[in-house]
Write an enzyme that holds these catalytic residues in place. Sequence first.
Site, PDB file in Angstrom:
ATOM      1  N   LYS A  13      45.691  33.468  39.342  1.00 23.19           N
ATOM      2  CA  LYS A  13      46.656  34.203  38.511  1.00 23.19           C
ATOM      3  C   LYS A  13      47.067  35.496  39.206  1.00 23.19           C
ATOM      4  O   LYS A  13      48.241  35.870  39.210  1.00 23.19           O
ATOM      5  CB  LYS A  13      46.023  34.591  37.169  1.00 23.19           C
ATOM      6  CG  LYS A  13      45.900  33.482  36.162  1.00 23.19           C
ATOM      7  CD  LYS A  13      45.418  34.094  34.842  1.00 23.19           C
ATOM      8  CE  LYS A  13      45.183  33.094  33.757  1.00 23.19           C
ATOM      9  NZ  LYS A  13      44.792  33.719  32.485  1.00 23.19           N
ATOM     10  N   ASP A  66      47.215  35.114  28.896  1.00 23.25           N
ATOM     11  CA  ASP A  66      46.547  33.962  28.324  1.00 23.25           C
ATOM     12  C   ASP A  66      47.454  32.769  28.463  1.00 23.25           C
ATOM     13  O   ASP A  66      48.640  32.849  28.149  1.00 23.25           O
ATOM     14  CB  ASP A  66      46.236  34.206  26.843  1.00 23.25           C
ATOM     15  CG  ASP A  66      44.777  34.534  26.697  1.00 23.25           C
ATOM     16  OD1 ASP A  66      43.952  33.672  27.058  1.00 23.25           O
ATOM     17  OD2 ASP A  66      44.466  35.665  26.300  1.00 23.25           O
TER      18      ASP A  66
HETATM   19  P1  ITT Z   1      41.378  35.045  32.660  1.00 23.72           P
HETATM   20  O1  ITT Z   1      40.239  35.791  33.253  1.00 23.72           O
HETATM   21  O2  ITT Z   1      42.721  35.619  33.035  1.00 23.72           O
HETATM   22  O3  ITT Z   1      41.271  34.787  31.162  1.00 23.72           O
HETATM   23  P2  ITT Z   1      41.135  32.139  32.821  1.00 23.72           P
HETATM   24  O4  ITT Z   1      41.110  31.199  33.993  1.00 23.72           O
HETATM   25  O5  ITT Z   1      39.982  32.119  31.871  1.00 23.72           O
HETATM   26  O6  ITT Z   1      41.374  33.604  33.405  1.00 23.72           O
HETATM   27  P3  ITT Z   1      42.982  31.334  30.678  1.00 23.72           P
HETATM   28  O7  ITT Z   1      41.936  31.433  29.641  1.00 23.72           O
HETATM   29  O8  ITT Z   1      44.310  31.935  30.389  1.00 23.72           O
HETATM   30  O9  ITT Z   1      42.504  31.957  32.052  1.00 23.72           O
HETATM   31  O10 ITT Z   1      43.269  29.852  31.171  1.00 23.72           O
HETATM   32  C1  ITT Z   1      43.091  28.729  30.430  1.00 23.72           C
HETATM   33  C2  ITT Z   1      42.833  27.540  31.330  1.00 23.72           C
HETATM   34  O11 ITT Z   1      44.076  26.977  31.727  1.00 23.72           O
HETATM   35  C3  ITT Z   1      42.025  27.812  32.590  1.00 23.72           C
HETATM   36  O12 ITT Z   1      41.097  26.761  32.787  1.00 23.72           O
HETATM   37  C4  ITT Z   1      43.059  27.809  33.692  1.00 23.72           C
HETATM   38  O13 ITT Z   1      42.518  27.298  34.887  1.00 23.72           O
HETATM   39  C5  ITT Z   1      44.136  26.869  33.137  1.00 23.72           C
HETATM   40  N1  ITT Z   1      45.436  27.357  33.575  1.00 23.72           N
HETATM   41  C6  ITT Z   1      46.075  28.456  33.152  1.00 23.72           C
HETATM   42  N2  ITT Z   1      47.208  28.633  33.832  1.00 23.72           N
HETATM   43  C7  ITT Z   1      47.288  27.627  34.710  1.00 23.72           C
HETATM   44  C8  ITT Z   1      48.193  27.293  35.722  1.00 23.72           C
HETATM   45  O14 ITT Z   1      49.246  28.040  36.001  1.00 23.72           O
HETATM   46  N3  ITT Z   1      47.952  26.196  36.443  1.00 23.72           N
HETATM   47  C9  ITT Z   1      46.887  25.430  36.196  1.00 23.72           C
HETATM   48  N4  ITT Z   1      45.952  25.679  35.294  1.00 23.72           N
HETATM   49  C10 ITT Z   1      46.153  26.783  34.544  1.00 23.72           C
END
Ligand code: ITT
Length: 185
Positions: A13, A66
């Site tokens: 991200k 998120d």
């Molecule tokens: P944070 O520390 O920013 O919360 P995170 O990986 O826990 O990081 P989220 O809760 O927002 O982030 O992500 C939810 C899930 O969706 C997580 O397993 C990510 O890998 C997946 N995800 C989010 N955006 C994605 C993207 O652009 N491509 C592929 N997978 C994604």
Amino acid sequence: MDKYYFITGNKGKFKEAKDKLEYLNIELIQTKMEYPEIQASDLKEIALFGINFCSERLKSPFFLEDSGLFIEELNSFPGPYSRYVQDTIGNDGILKLLSNVKNRSAYFKSVVGLYKDGPHLFEGISRGTIANEMSGQEGFGYDPIFIPEENSRTFGEMTTKEKNAFSHRGKALEIMAKYLENGVE
Ligand code: ITT
């Protein structure tokens, strides 16, 4: 140069945000801060709770994000549970759930929560389909199984710049960038 913190533990991200916001004259710093991800069905609610929580601890401007993957045939699952599902059954598990399923429509949603003189939310959606098999080494999470609309490749087969051009996060960050430039939401 203004300093902004991106509160995330996800390096993928951060890489995307750095690329997208490169043109702004800001210093972007990744920082991890545990914040409660409340159980809610709406990503906006989760992000808003997160920014309000973090704003009591961090005095500089910051944002967090998120995101989730919403699969039509599974009634929008995993949605706000995308992190848990990715960490447990993963992409293999999703492909198994969809084996022999014709309707492979899905979308990613991203909500960026900025805290700068108060909270601001920016949303981006990327529509597409779930591939029949994993493909590509780029990106993270669900990228190898998601094919965005009007494309034949998965996000996992794209460079950061290519993905950013039309991804959910790219769109949400673009709206935030415009707001930072012009103050218009
Ligand atoms: P944070 O520390 O920013 O919360 P995170 O990986 O826990 O990081 P989220 O809760 O927002 O982030 O992500 C939810 C899930 O969706 C997580 O397993 C990510 O890998 C997946 N995800 C989010 N955006 C994605 C993207 O652009 N491509 C592929 N997978 C994604």
